[in-house]
Design a protein around this motif. Structure first.
Motif, short mmCIF file in Angstrom:
data_model
loop_
_atom_site.label_atom_id
_atom_site.label_comp_id
_atom_site.label_asym_id
_atom_site.label_seq_id
_atom_site.Cartn_x
_atom_site.Cartn_y
_atom_site.Cartn_z
N GLU A 1 0.82 -1.21 0.00
CA GLU A 1 0.00 0.00 0.00
C GLU A 1 0.85 1.26 0.00
N ALA A 2 1.99 1.21 0.66
CA ALA A 2 2.87 2.39 0.67
C ALA A 2 3.39 2.68 -0.74
N ALA A 3 3.71 1.62 -1.48
CA ALA A 3 4.18 1.80 -2.86
C ALA A 3 3.06 2.37 -3.73
N LEU A 4 1.84 1.84 -3.55
CA LEU A 4 0.70 2.36 -4.32
C LEU A 4 0.45 3.82 -4.00
N ALA A 5 0.57 4.18 -2.73
CA ALA A 5 0.36 5.58 -2.34
C ALA A 5 1.39 6.48 -3.00
N ALA A 6 2.65 6.02 -3.07
CA ALA A 6 3.69 6.82 -3.71
C ALA A 6 3.41 7.00 -5.20
#
Length: 654
Positions: free
Chosen positions: A279-284
């Motif tokens: 999810e952190a990668a998607l948010a970035a």
């Protein structure tokens, strides 16, 4: 391919096929021997046997399609046929080849191969069906039809979806266009309609494509030995007069609001369907995508300001240094695209849909960098406004080397044909524009009896087309002509502005239905025109060619002005400058020949059959008052010329 008829040389077999009482007269409905068709077929056969380039101008009614298909099929070689339109492409594949298979009694395989955007993407179709929101955006009946068709179609060809509008919005989300294709990584790659059609084409004796796909293949071959079209021994380029424009558009580079909006739309969808990604990668990635959208908006706002003084012109030419104010916003946009590509590359377990978004961001960044330099002397740079969209573009000034190296030089034999290729009896214009060197030539006049089937009307008094009085005078003449033809007319304009002025001057009480380009998709307008029987169509360039209306429904073609390409258009201006830099006359060598061929294409809409009759009208007085007018008069069909309106009425009374 087996079972070719005849014996001896290809030319002898072809001559036997076209002979009275031969296979064509016995097996093709409504076939009639035509000397011009037979002469052209013989020339095509010689070019194939000798490995030559042939330039063949075949007047309307010659039957040029059979004149090149018969020797192509009898040659037993793999043949590529490229057409100017998908309509002609489908006609050749579905009708003409079927007729010849029965008439000639030979076995052959043929494939109609179109560009990616014409085919359904099964991967996207699966996503579409699984997304209730996508289905909810469509009318229930349309959604049901679309899903049912997608499940049962054998080809995935958009042309099978009859009854849906030409500009059906959902198709962009479903098509296998090159920008959203995942290639071999796609989970449906083995079932892909594009893959299957290409495999079928590779096994076929004859492949029918259009000029856009022909140029796409040439572009791919610049980077790889393998193209999208299989290698062939013979190429036939029909409607060859369109090839320069298609190549100019295809080998150009553009970054537009539409391109960025499509990318943003696909990015949002890919981010929703990205299971397994942290999810952190998607948010970035989402933040980076938002940054791209924001910076793209700022960049195009600056470009809009740069063309603020365009005075209604769609295209505005750019000079080196003219985009100085846009350099910082462009750099910011390029940085945002670069950042997004990097974030996608860092995302572990990113699905191929998301990786494709990163690759596309990199391509847009590279194209933007090229465009912002405004420095390649082989390109002309310009801003183009289309509706609510804006594009920064670069087009090649001269495509002759591209056409020669990527198309003509790699094929053993090439036939280029059209109803309009020669000017003043010579092929020098098309030779220069398409890079054609040593070549054979043949000109075959039309089989139509223009002296009986048509008249040419030139008004006795008209103001100069550049004067403010021209629009009102043109409207009066058009109404007088329509009264005598009882409607049944195409009124073709060289500009939208003149169309709008004349449209405003047409009274609501006119007793004929008036159709106007833009009211509906092109195919719908043509269907209505044919069905109404006495309609009047006001239209611009897209109706000047590739339109076929047989019978009394089209009995008159009116053209407002000689269709000179605007010297204010960036591509035209750059070509004029290039010709003048060589010490030649751009007006004589480029502008007049191009206008002659364009005008003949417009007039060519009228007489499409031996039973057709009608009036050709040109309202431009320069045809008689200027020295170059003789070039146009000499090129016109050999129909009687009149300046009396009453002669139009008498013509139809005969």
């Amino acid at each position: 391919m087996t079972g070719a008829i005849g014996s001896g040389t290809l030319e002898a077999a072809v001559d036997a096929a076209f002979a009275p009482g031969g296979p064509l007269s016995r097996g093709v409905a409504e076939y009639e021997p035509r000397p011009g068709q037979r002469a052209m077929a013989a020339a095509v056969a010689r070019a194939i046997e000798q490995g030559r380039v042939l330039l063949a101008e075949a007047g309307t009614g010659t039957g040029k399609t059979l004149a090149y298909l018969v020797p192509s099929l009898l040659s037993r070689r793999r043949v590529l046929v490229s057409t100017g339109t998908k309509t002609l492409q489908e006609q050749i594949h579905e009708k003409d080849l079927a007729d010849l298979r029965a008439a000639l009694g030979i076995e052959f395989t043929a494939t109609c191969l179109k560009g990616r955007g014409n085919y359904l993407c099964l991967h996207r179709f699966d996503q579409f069906r699984e997304n209730p929101l996508s289905l909810a955006l469509l009318e229930p009946e349309v959604a049901d039809r679309l899903v049912a068709w997608g499940r049962q179609t054998a080809t995935g060809d958009r042309a099978e979806l009859e009854g849906l509008p030409d500009d059906f919005d959902a198709w962009g989300d479903l098509s296998a266009s090159s920008e959203n294709c995942l290639g071999p990584s796609c989970p449906r790659h083995d079932d892909c309609f594009v893959t299957r059609m290409r495999q079928q084409a590779a096994r076929s004796d004859l492949v029918v494509v259009n000029h856009h796909l022909l140029c796409a293949d040439a572009s791919v071959r610049q980077e790889s030995a393998a193209g999208v079209i299989p290698d062939c021994d013979v190429a036939v380029i029909d409607e060859a007069h369109q090839l320069e424009e298609v190549a100019t558009n295809y080998f150009g580079i553009a970054v537009s609001t539409f391109r960025l909006e499509d990318w943003r739309h696909d990015a949002a969808r890919a981010l929703v369907a990205a299971p397994g990604v942290d999810e952190a990668a998607l948010a970035a990635i989402r933040r980076a995508a938002d940054s791209v959208a924001d910076r793209a908006a700022r960049f195009f706002d600056v470009l809009r300001f740069a063309r603020a003084d365009a005075r209604g012109e769609e295209r505005v030419r750019l000079a080196p240094g003219s985009l100085s104010e846009a350099q910082a916003p462009a750099a910011a946009l390029g940085g945002a695209l670069d950042e997004l590509q990097g974030e996608v590359a860092l995302a572990a377990n990113a699905p191929e849909d998301l990786r494709a978004i990163g690759r596309r961001a990199g391509e847009i960044r590279d194209h933007l960098a090229f465009l912002m330099r405004v420095g390649d002397p082989d390109f002309v740079y310009y801003l183009e406004a289309r509706g609510r969209g804006l594009a920064l573009r670069a087009s090649p000034i001269d495509v002759s080397a591209i056409v020669r190296e990527l198309l003509l030089d790699r094929l053993p034999a090439t036939i280029l044909t059209s109803a309009t290729l020669a000017v003043a009896g010579r092929f020098s214009y098309v030779r220069g524009r398409l890079g054609i060197g040593d070549a054979d030539e043949i000109r075959v006049p039309s089989e139509f009896a223009y002296r009986d089937q048509a008249i040419l009307y030139l008004p006795p008094r008209m103001p100069d087309p550049r004067s403010p009085q021209f629009a009102a005078a043109a409207t009066r003449e058009i109404l007088e002509i329509l009264e005598r033809t009882e409607g049944r007319a195409f009124v073709l304009f060289t500009s939208y502005s003149m169309l709008r002025e004349v449209e405003r001057g047409v009274p609501a009480s006119l007793p004929y239905p008036v159709l106007v380009q833009g009211q509906a998709p092109r195919s719908q307008l043509l269907r209505r025109f044919r069905s109404l029987g006495n309609a009047v169509l006001l239209a611009t360039s897209s109706f000047w060619q590739g339109v076929d209306v047989v019978g009394e429904a089209l009995s008159c073609v009116i053209v407002d002005k000689i269709p000179f390409a605007s010297p204010g258009d960036p591509v035209t201006a750059a070509r004029i400058e290039a010709i003048q830099a060589r010490g030649e006359s751009a007006f004589t060598e480029y502008q007049v020949p191009l206008a002659v061929l364009t005008l003949l294409q417009g007039f060519g809409r009228l007489i499409r059959h031996r039973q057709d009759r009608g009036v050709l009208a040109l309202l431009d007085p320069r045809i008689r008052t200027k020295g170059y007018g003789a070039s146009f008069l000499e090129a016109f069909p050999p129909a009687p010329v009149t300046s009396r309106l009453d002669d139009i009425g008498r013509f139809f009374a005969r």
